[in-house]
Structures are given as structure tokens and as C-alpha cells.
Design a protein around this motif. Structure first.
Motif, PDB file in Angstrom:
ATOM      1  N   ALA A 219      -1.325  -8.262  -1.830  1.00  0.00           N
ATOM      2  CA  ALA A 219      -2.545  -8.826  -2.400  1.00  0.00           C
ATOM      3  C   ALA A 219      -3.482  -9.281  -1.285  1.00  0.00           C
ATOM      4  O   ALA A 219      -3.044  -9.867  -0.292  1.00  0.00           O
ATOM      5  CB  ALA A 219      -2.192 -10.002  -3.306  1.00  0.00           C
ATOM      6  N   GLY A 220      -4.766  -8.987  -1.438  1.00  0.00           N
ATOM      7  CA  GLY A 220      -5.744  -9.369  -0.426  1.00  0.00           C
ATOM      8  C   GLY A 220      -5.912  -8.361   0.682  1.00  0.00           C
ATOM      9  O   GLY A 220      -6.648  -8.627   1.646  1.00  0.00           O
ATOM     10  N   LEU A 221      -5.270  -7.201   0.575  1.00  0.00           N
ATOM     11  CA  LEU A 221      -5.371  -6.189   1.639  1.00  0.00           C
ATOM     12  C   LEU A 221      -6.800  -5.677   1.795  1.00  0.00           C
ATOM     13  O   LEU A 221      -7.213  -5.293   2.879  1.00  0.00           O
ATOM     14  CB  LEU A 221      -4.412  -5.027   1.332  1.00  0.00           C
ATOM     15  N   GLY A 222      -7.550  -5.663   0.700  1.00  0.00           N
ATOM     16  CA  GLY A 222      -8.947  -5.246   0.773  1.00  0.00           C
ATOM     17  C   GLY A 222      -9.158  -3.782   0.445  1.00  0.00           C
ATOM     18  O   GLY A 222      -8.386  -3.175  -0.303  1.00  0.00           O
ATOM     19  N   ARG A 223     -10.213  -3.189   1.024  1.00  0.00           N
ATOM     20  CA  ARG A 223     -10.573  -1.817   0.724  1.00  0.00           C
ATOM     21  C   ARG A 223      -9.586  -0.839   1.331  1.00  0.00           C
ATOM     22  O   ARG A 223      -9.173  -0.982   2.481  1.00  0.00           O
ATOM     23  CB  ARG A 223     -11.972  -1.508   1.257  1.00  0.00           C
ATOM     24  N   CYS A 224      -9.219   0.171   0.528  1.00  0.00           N
ATOM     25  CA  CYS A 224      -8.294   1.208   0.981  1.00  0.00           C
ATOM     26  C   CYS A 224      -8.856   2.578   0.609  1.00  0.00           C
ATOM     27  O   CYS A 224      -9.626   2.717  -0.340  1.00  0.00           O
ATOM     28  CB  CYS A 224      -6.921   1.033   0.339  1.00  0.00           C
ATOM     29  N   LEU A 225      -8.436   3.574   1.358  1.00  0.00           N
ATOM     30  CA  LEU A 225      -8.868   4.949   1.129  1.00  0.00           C
ATOM     31  C   LEU A 225      -7.653   5.863   1.218  1.00  0.00           C
ATOM     32  O   LEU A 225      -6.897   5.799   2.197  1.00  0.00           O
ATOM     33  CB  LEU A 225      -9.908   5.347   2.177  1.00  0.00           C
ATOM     34  N   ILE A 226      -7.463   6.694   0.198  1.00  0.00           N
ATOM     35  CA  ILE A 226      -6.397   7.693   0.224  1.00  0.00           C
ATOM     36  C   ILE A 226      -7.038   9.063   0.395  1.00  0.00           C
ATOM     37  O   ILE A 226      -7.928   9.449  -0.364  1.00  0.00           O
ATOM     38  CB  ILE A 226      -5.539   7.641  -1.053  1.00  0.00           C
ATOM     39  N   LEU A 227      -6.575   9.791   1.397  1.00  0.00           N
ATOM     40  CA  LEU A 227      -7.077  11.123   1.710  1.00  0.00           C
ATOM     41  C   LEU A 227      -5.960  12.144   1.516  1.00  0.00           C
ATOM     42  O   LEU A 227      -4.790  11.855   1.770  1.00  0.00           O
ATOM     43  CB  LEU A 227      -7.567  11.184   3.161  1.00  0.00           C
ATOM     44  N   GLY A 228      -6.325  13.352   1.077  1.00  0.00           N
ATOM     45  CA  GLY A 228      -5.347  14.413   0.939  1.00  0.00           C
ATOM     46  C   GLY A 228      -5.401  15.052  -0.430  1.00  0.00           C
ATOM     47  O   GLY A 228      -6.346  14.853  -1.204  1.00  0.00           O
ATOM     48  N   GLU A 229      -4.369  15.826  -0.736  1.00  0.00           N
ATOM     49  CA  GLU A 229      -4.198  16.415  -2.065  1.00  0.00           C
ATOM     50  C   GLU A 229      -2.876  15.895  -2.604  1.00  0.00           C
ATOM     51  O   GLU A 229      -1.807  16.427  -2.273  1.00  0.00           O
ATOM     52  CB  GLU A 229      -4.215  17.942  -1.988  1.00  0.00           C
ATOM     53  N   VAL A 230      -2.953  14.858  -3.410  1.00  0.00           N
ATOM     54  CA  VAL A 230      -1.746  14.159  -3.868  1.00  0.00           C
ATOM     55  C   VAL A 230      -1.884  13.717  -5.313  1.00  0.00           C
ATOM     56  O   VAL A 230      -2.991  13.458  -5.793  1.00  0.00           O
ATOM     57  CB  VAL A 230      -1.435  12.910  -2.995  1.00  0.00           C
ATOM     58  N   GLU A 231      -0.753  13.621  -5.976  1.00  0.00           N
ATOM     59  CA  GLU A 231      -0.666  12.994  -7.286  1.00  0.00           C
ATOM     60  C   GLU A 231       0.082  11.680  -7.107  1.00  0.00           C
ATOM     61  O   GLU A 231       1.202  11.674  -6.564  1.00  0.00           O
ATOM     62  CB  GLU A 231       0.080  13.889  -8.286  1.00  0.00           C
ATOM     63  N   ILE A 232      -0.509  10.590  -7.539  1.00  0.00           N
ATOM     64  CA  ILE A 232       0.119   9.293  -7.347  1.00  0.00           C
ATOM     65  C   ILE A 232       0.114   8.493  -8.653  1.00  0.00           C
ATOM     66  O   ILE A 232      -0.691   8.729  -9.558  1.00  0.00           O
ATOM     67  CB  ILE A 232      -0.598   8.450  -6.258  1.00  0.00           C
ATOM     68  N   LEU A 233       1.051   7.541  -8.732  1.00  0.00           N
ATOM     69  CA  LEU A 233       0.985   6.472  -9.706  1.00  0.00           C
ATOM     70  C   LEU A 233       0.621   5.207  -8.942  1.00  0.00           C
ATOM     71  O   LEU A 233       1.195   4.919  -7.891  1.00  0.00           O
ATOM     72  CB  LEU A 233       2.311   6.282 -10.431  1.00  0.00           C
ATOM     73  N   LYS A 234      -0.331   4.449  -9.486  1.00  0.00           N
ATOM     74  CA  LYS A 234      -0.724   3.189  -8.875  1.00  0.00           C
ATOM     75  C   LYS A 234      -0.452   2.075  -9.875  1.00  0.00           C
ATOM     76  O   LYS A 234      -0.927   2.113 -11.004  1.00  0.00           O
ATOM     77  CB  LYS A 234      -2.200   3.206  -8.468  1.00  0.00           C
ATOM     78  N   ILE A 235       0.335   1.100  -9.446  1.00  0.00           N
ATOM     79  CA  ILE A 235       0.793   0.025 -10.336  1.00  0.00           C
ATOM     80  C   ILE A 235       0.271  -1.310  -9.838  1.00  0.00           C
ATOM     81  O   ILE A 235       0.266  -1.567  -8.629  1.00  0.00           O
ATOM     82  CB  ILE A 235       2.341  -0.022 -10.391  1.00  0.00           C
ATOM     83  N   ARG A 236      -0.175  -2.139 -10.773  1.00  0.00           N
ATOM     84  CA  ARG A 236      -0.553  -3.505 -10.420  1.00  0.00           C
ATOM     85  C   ARG A 236      -0.283  -4.415 -11.600  1.00  0.00           C
ATOM     86  O   ARG A 236      -0.050  -3.950 -12.728  1.00  0.00           O
ATOM     87  CB  ARG A 236      -2.025  -3.576 -10.019  1.00  0.00           C
ATOM     88  N   CYS A 237      -0.311  -5.721 -11.351  1.00  0.00           N
ATOM     89  CA  CYS A 237      -0.060  -6.697 -12.415  1.00  0.00           C
ATOM     90  C   CYS A 237      -1.304  -7.532 -12.669  1.00  0.00           C
ATOM     91  O   CYS A 237      -2.274  -7.445 -11.933  1.00  0.00           O
ATOM     92  CB  CYS A 237       1.118  -7.587 -12.050  1.00  0.00           C
TER      93      CYS A 237
END
Length: 321
Positions: free
Chosen positions: A303-321
Motif C-alpha cells: 500500500a502506498g507504492l504509488g504509480r505503476c506501469l506494466i509493459l509486455g503481452e500478459v494476462e494478469i489477475l489484479k487483487i485488492r481489498c
């Protein structure tokens, strides 16, 4: 503060297969390898940090030292979820999980509401989900003793890409030939109702928990869970869809074709599970850092990591509460 790549704990339950080692590179010396606990602080199997400042430490140790990493929305300062990969070579037991109230009173743990995302499934694979007709404990006991429990259970054929929400109290079972990503409350309480009379590696039948199960089980007719269309939103470089949202967690499936940017606020951690492809995650603060990842890898974003960028060709699940 940095992105933490995680190494899972493995489980060798008798119904498991080999796909998590062969196809997802887990390199865990267990056969069968039924489950990997990808992101976990549970005492029955914590995951480990594979990189950076906390390399070699359990995620539980890191979060105990840095409770702010969990986020302000989680007042107990504990990670409230557990993320797994599950390879069902054979049928899992027919089972049920208690809700929070019952579990905390009787087991000193959380209850277990969960969701399943079907990564892959054999052509005729199916799950057990609730009952076809309303039942009673007497009907269930008689059916189990008579070996005809199946006639009361709702069987649902599954397909790759399906999502199923399994609230606490729902009788269920993952069928053979299914590979699943499971997101659940941080709990390890399972009450087995029926286990196909199987023998474990010690030559004994696994324990059943019928009396506890009927105390927590929803015995009414199951809801209709036929496949429903989901809303996919398309953006330059990616597509996004919310596949589950409940009081415990939110899970989003994201197909990245070029780039996907997002923020990790101080309110909650986030978890990224790579289902396919390979890519790179970059943090966008003053000290820009990048971390490469591939199919089957999981990352914890404090928590608090800030802005993020994912690059590539990927399928992801992103989980948060």
C-alpha cells in the motif's frame, strides 16, 4: 518501498497433478503438487519474498514489521486474503467452509468466502456448486451412507475463463481436469462432506466433518450460475474487466497488449498474478525500479507504492481489498 516477487508454499494433496511444476515452473519438490499458496501469510503456509530488501523472508515477517504495507482499509493490519493456484487432476472432496462468525467462535480463524477463475479445463470438466433441491441433515446423512449424494448436488460444466463466486456456506467441489486461480479469505478451514471413499498415502480414509458441515451449510436450492457475460472495457494497450467484487476482495482480469498503468494507494495493497505471457512492472516514483515477471509468478505491491506501469503481452489477475 518496492514490488515484491513471491515464492509460494506447495501442498501435496492426493488429488493434485503435475501442471504447476511442468507448465508454471514452480520447481517445488512435491508429487503430486496440488496447490501453490502464491500470496499467503497463513501459518499453514506463508509465501516468501524472492527479491530486493526482504529477499528470503516470509511475507508474514515483512508485514509484521511493516503493517502499513497492508493499507488503511485493513484495520487489523493483517493480510486478509490468500491467493492460490490449484491443479485438480482428480476430484476434490465435496466440502463447505464456515462464515466468519462461526469460524472465529469455533476455530479461532477467519471464515472462508472464495472465488475461482478457471485458467484451463478439460472438455467435460465440471464443479459441484450447491444443491439441486432443498435438503436436510437427515437426507444428506442417508445419501452419503447410501452412496447416492450426487443426485442432490448441482453439477456445473466449466470452461476456460469462467469465474465462480463461492460464499461461505456453499457446498462445493472442484472437479478433475480443472486448473484454477483461487482468491479467498485468509483461512484454512475445510469441512469435508464426502471424499469418494479415497485412501490417503498412509492407507487411511481422510477425515470427514459432517456434523460441523451441516452447522454451516446452506441447504437451500443453489442459485443459477449459468455462464454470464461480463463487461470488458478496452483502453489503448490493454483491456480490463472486474470478475469478482465482494466485501473481502476485488479481482480484475487484465489483458495487457502494450502497457497498463495504475496506482497503488495507501488504502490497500495489491497483488498481481501472471496467468500467461511475460512482462515488466515499473514503479514511477523518484527512484524508478523495474521487475520482470513471467507466467505463473505473483507479486505483492505494498500500500502506498504509488504509480505503476506494466509493459509486455500478459494476462494478469489484479487483487485488492
Amino acid at each position: 518501498m518496492e514490488v515484491m516477487k513471491l515464492l509460494p508454499t506447495g501442498k501435496d494433496y492426493l488429488w493434485g497433478g503435475t501442471r504447476l511444476n511442468k507448465e508454471y515452473g514452480k520447481n517445488i519438490n512435491l508429487s503430486p503438487l496440488a496447490e501453490t499458496w502464491e500470496c499467503s501469510v497463513h501459518p499453514d503456509g506463508s509465501s516468501y519474498v524472492a527479491n530486493g530488501e526482504f529477499k528470503g523472508k516470509t511475507l508474514a515477517e515483512v508485514l509484521k514489521k511493516h503493517p502499513n504495507y497492508v493499507g488503511t482499509k485493513n484495520p487489523n493490519e493483517e493480510l486478509p486474503v490468500l491467493v492460490k493456484l490449484i491443479d485438480a487432476k482428480e476430484n476434490l472432496s465435496v466440502q463447505v467452509h464456515p462464515d466468519d462468525e462461526y469460524a472465529r467462535k469455533n476455530e479461532n480463524q477467519n471464515g472462508k468466502t472464495e472465488m475461482w477463475y478457471v485458467i484451463d479445463a478439460d472438455e467435460n470438466a465440471s464443479i459441484v456448486y450447491g444443491f439441486k433441491h432443498q435438503v436436510t441433515s437427515e437426507i444428506l446423512r442417508k445419501a452419503i451412507n447410501g452412496g447416492n449424494l450426487d443426485k442432490y448436488l448441482q453439477s456445473v460444466k466449466v470452461h476456460k475463463g469462467d469465474t465462480y463466486f463461492v460464499p461461505a456456506g456453499t457446498v462445493h467441489g472442484i472437479g478433475k481436469g480443472i486448473l484454477i486461480a483461487e482468491i479467498q479469505e485468509s483461512s484454512n478451514i475445510t469441512y469435508r462432506v464426502y471424499d469418494y471413499n479415497r485412501i490417503d498415502k498412509n492407507g487411511k480414509r481422510r477425515e470427514l466433518h459432517f456434523d460441523k458441515a451441516v452447522n454451516v451449510m446452506n441447504m437451500k436450492t443453489a442459485v443459477d450460475i449459468k455462464r454470464k457475460s461480463r463487461m470488458i472495457r478496452y483502453y489503448p494497450g490493454c483491456s480490463r474487466e472486474i470478475i469478482c467484487r465482494c466485501k473481502y476482495f476485488e479481482t480484475e482480469r487484465i489483458q495487457v497488449t502494450k502497457a497498463f498503468s495504475f496506482s497503488v494507494l495507501s488504502s490497500s495493497f495489491q497483488i498481481v498474478l501472471c496467468l500467461d505471457g511475460y512482462g515488466e512492472i515499473q514503479t514511477m516514483d523518484d527512484e524508478q525500479k523495474s521487475l520482470r515477471f513471467i507466467k505463473g509468478e505473483t507479486m505483492f505491491l505494498p500500500a502506498g507504492l504509488g504509480r505503476c506501469l506494466i509493459l509486455g503481452e500478459v494476462e494478469i489477475l489484479k487483487i485488492r481489498c
